[in-house]
Scaffold this motif. Structure first.
Motif, PDB file in Angstrom:
ATOM      1  N   VAL A   1       0.853  -1.190   0.000  1.00  0.00           N
ATOM      2  CA  VAL A   1       0.000   0.000   0.000  1.00  0.00           C
ATOM      3  C   VAL A   1       0.888   1.239   0.000  1.00  0.00           C
ATOM      4  O   VAL A   1       2.028   1.208   0.476  1.00  0.00           O
ATOM      5  CB  VAL A   1      -0.920   0.034   1.238  1.00  0.00           C
ATOM      6  CG1 VAL A   1      -1.946  -1.080   1.193  1.00  0.00           C
ATOM      7  CG2 VAL A   1      -0.099  -0.030   2.524  1.00  0.00           C
ATOM      8  N   PRO A   2       0.382   2.362  -0.538  1.00  0.00           N
ATOM      9  CA  PRO A   2       1.117   3.625  -0.381  1.00  0.00           C
ATOM     10  C   PRO A   2       0.878   4.184   1.015  1.00  0.00           C
ATOM     11  O   PRO A   2      -0.252   4.177   1.511  1.00  0.00           O
ATOM     12  CB  PRO A   2       0.495   4.524  -1.460  1.00  0.00           C
ATOM     13  CG  PRO A   2      -0.895   4.004  -1.611  1.00  0.00           C
ATOM     14  CD  PRO A   2      -0.839   2.519  -1.347  1.00  0.00           C
ATOM     15  N   ILE A   3       1.919   4.639   1.666  1.00  0.00           N
ATOM     16  CA  ILE A   3       1.779   5.186   3.021  1.00  0.00           C
ATOM     17  C   ILE A   3       2.503   6.522   3.112  1.00  0.00           C
ATOM     18  O   ILE A   3       3.521   6.751   2.460  1.00  0.00           O
ATOM     19  CB  ILE A   3       2.328   4.224   4.098  1.00  0.00           C
ATOM     20  CG1 ILE A   3       3.792   3.854   3.821  1.00  0.00           C
ATOM     21  CG2 ILE A   3       1.474   2.975   4.208  1.00  0.00           C
ATOM     22  CD1 ILE A   3       4.438   3.057   4.949  1.00  0.00           C
ATOM     23  N   ALA A   4       1.940   7.415   3.917  1.00  0.00           N
ATOM     24  CA  ALA A   4       2.561   8.711   4.191  1.00  0.00           C
ATOM     25  C   ALA A   4       3.436   8.576   5.436  1.00  0.00           C
ATOM     26  O   ALA A   4       2.954   8.142   6.488  1.00  0.00           O
ATOM     27  CB  ALA A   4       1.492   9.773   4.400  1.00  0.00           C
ATOM     28  N   VAL A   5       4.707   8.919   5.306  1.00  0.00           N
ATOM     29  CA  VAL A   5       5.657   8.676   6.396  1.00  0.00           C
ATOM     30  C   VAL A   5       6.369   9.946   6.861  1.00  0.00           C
ATOM     31  O   VAL A   5       7.371   9.856   7.562  1.00  0.00           O
ATOM     32  CB  VAL A   5       6.711   7.630   5.976  1.00  0.00           C
ATOM     33  CG1 VAL A   5       6.081   6.262   5.830  1.00  0.00           C
ATOM     34  CG2 VAL A   5       7.434   8.038   4.700  1.00  0.00           C
ATOM     35  N   GLY A   6       5.866  11.118   6.502  1.00  0.00           N
ATOM     36  CA  GLY A   6       6.517  12.325   6.980  1.00  0.00           C
ATOM     37  C   GLY A   6       6.440  13.463   5.985  1.00  0.00           C
ATOM     38  O   GLY A   6       5.554  13.504   5.119  1.00  0.00           O
ATOM     39  N   PHE A   7       7.407  14.374   6.105  1.00  0.00           N
ATOM     40  CA  PHE A   7       7.384  15.588   5.302  1.00  0.00           C
ATOM     41  C   PHE A   7       8.803  15.962   4.879  1.00  0.00           C
ATOM     42  O   PHE A   7       9.781  15.628   5.556  1.00  0.00           O
ATOM     43  CB  PHE A   7       6.777  16.748   6.103  1.00  0.00           C
ATOM     44  CG  PHE A   7       5.399  16.462   6.615  1.00  0.00           C
ATOM     45  CD1 PHE A   7       4.281  16.716   5.839  1.00  0.00           C
ATOM     46  CD2 PHE A   7       5.208  15.911   7.877  1.00  0.00           C
ATOM     47  CE1 PHE A   7       3.010  16.439   6.298  1.00  0.00           C
ATOM     48  CE2 PHE A   7       3.938  15.639   8.358  1.00  0.00           C
ATOM     49  CZ  PHE A   7       2.842  15.902   7.560  1.00  0.00           C
TER      50      PHE A   7
END
Length: 299
Positions: free
Chosen positions: A226-232
């Motif tokens: 899955v695509p995941i958001a891990v920060g900026f």
């Protein structure tokens, strides 16, 4: 003996959590949401006198996930089930802003240190009291079972498996940035193409000598990716912005960092550090990340 101590928050049921995990993806809440909630919990416990306490790694096991979408008869895609915003002064509806929501049930395994064993009862009582007052991924807590403290000798495989079994039945989220790096290096693709190549499902047909057609569907590599958001990542210099909330802290514009993750059954995890997430800052590249303890940022 390599003794570690973990806090288990079992079967945390959350209502209306934020499923807009990044500006580009809708699904399981971003890791920044889970680590942010754990950090808020640590700050509260320190205010209650546990000044040396550190919550240093967090694993998330998802038992149930219900994305609030709707697909009517004849619809090609699902639509987001949004909330009804208040009417404008003239009685008309305001501009629609997508607010993807989900109901879910998770268990959290949090490694901690800086706490004497004599304080464990106080530690658990404070957490049990405070959990219902918190927001988790912007969602409200419906129910949660009493928390537990689990000492684990990592060199003892039986103890490790016992902890992993406490996260069943569910799927833990691990980082698979290695797949993207491999594709970018070996196939000379950019990050977006590498991400999409691993998420797309390829359908192929074969025809035998009798004319029978057989369809086969598969992804580039096996697994629940899955695509995941891990920060900026910062995209501007540090400075002071007009009307910022904290006037004493430098401000910078940032964009979301997306990578690949994989949901795995806990019994398939071989090392606890593969599923324990923590904050990581890479100042030279303006990166503010959530990464697993076994991961090191390379390129």
């Amino acid at each position: 003996m390599n003794m570690r101590r973990f806090l288990l928050i079992p079967h945390l049921k959350i209502h209306n959590a934020n499923a807009m995990s990044s500006p580009y993806t809708i699904g399981f809440p971003a890791m920044t949401a889970w680590l942010g909630a754990v950090h808020a919990l640590q700050r509260h416990l320190r205010q209650q006198g546990l000044n040396e306490l550190e919550l240093i790694g967090t694993a998330v096991s998802c038992h149930r996930f219900d994305l609030q979408t709707y697909k009517g008869a004849g619809d090609f895609v699902h639509s987001i089930v949004g909330t009804a915003n208040p009417l404008d002064k003239d009685g008309s509806r305001p501009a629609f802003v997508e607010e993807a929501r989900c109901h879910l049930e998770v268990s959290l395994l949090i490694e901690f240190h800086g706490l004497d064993s004599d304080d464990h009862d106080c530690f658990k009582n404070l957490i049990n009291t405070h959990l219902h007052r918190m927001k988790w991924a912007s969602g409200d807590v419906l129910t949660v079972k009493p928390v537990e403290v689990l000492p684990v000798d990592e060199d003892n495989e039986r103890e490790t498996k016992k902890v992993l079994n406490r996260l069943m039945l569910g799927h833990v989220l691990i980082e698979r940035r290695d797949l993207m790096r491999k594709a970018m290096q070996e196939e000379n693709t950019d990050a977006l193409d590498a991400l999409i190549d691993h998420l797309k499902v390829m359908h192929r047909s074969t025809q035998d000598e009798n004319g029978k057609v057989t369809w086969n569907s598969q992804r580039k590599v096996p697994g629940w990716l899955v695509p995941i958001a891990v920060g900026f990542q910062g995209i501007s210099e540090l400075g002071i912005a007009k009307n910022q909330r904290d006037r004493d802290t430098p401000h910078r514009f940032a964009e979301s960092v997306i990578t690949l993750g994989e949901f795995k059954m806990p019994y398939r995890v071989t090392k606890l550090d593969d599923m324990l997430w923590q904050y990581r800052v890479v100042p030279e590249q303006n990166l503010y990340l959530c990464q697993t303890l076994s991961s090191t940022y390379g390129d």
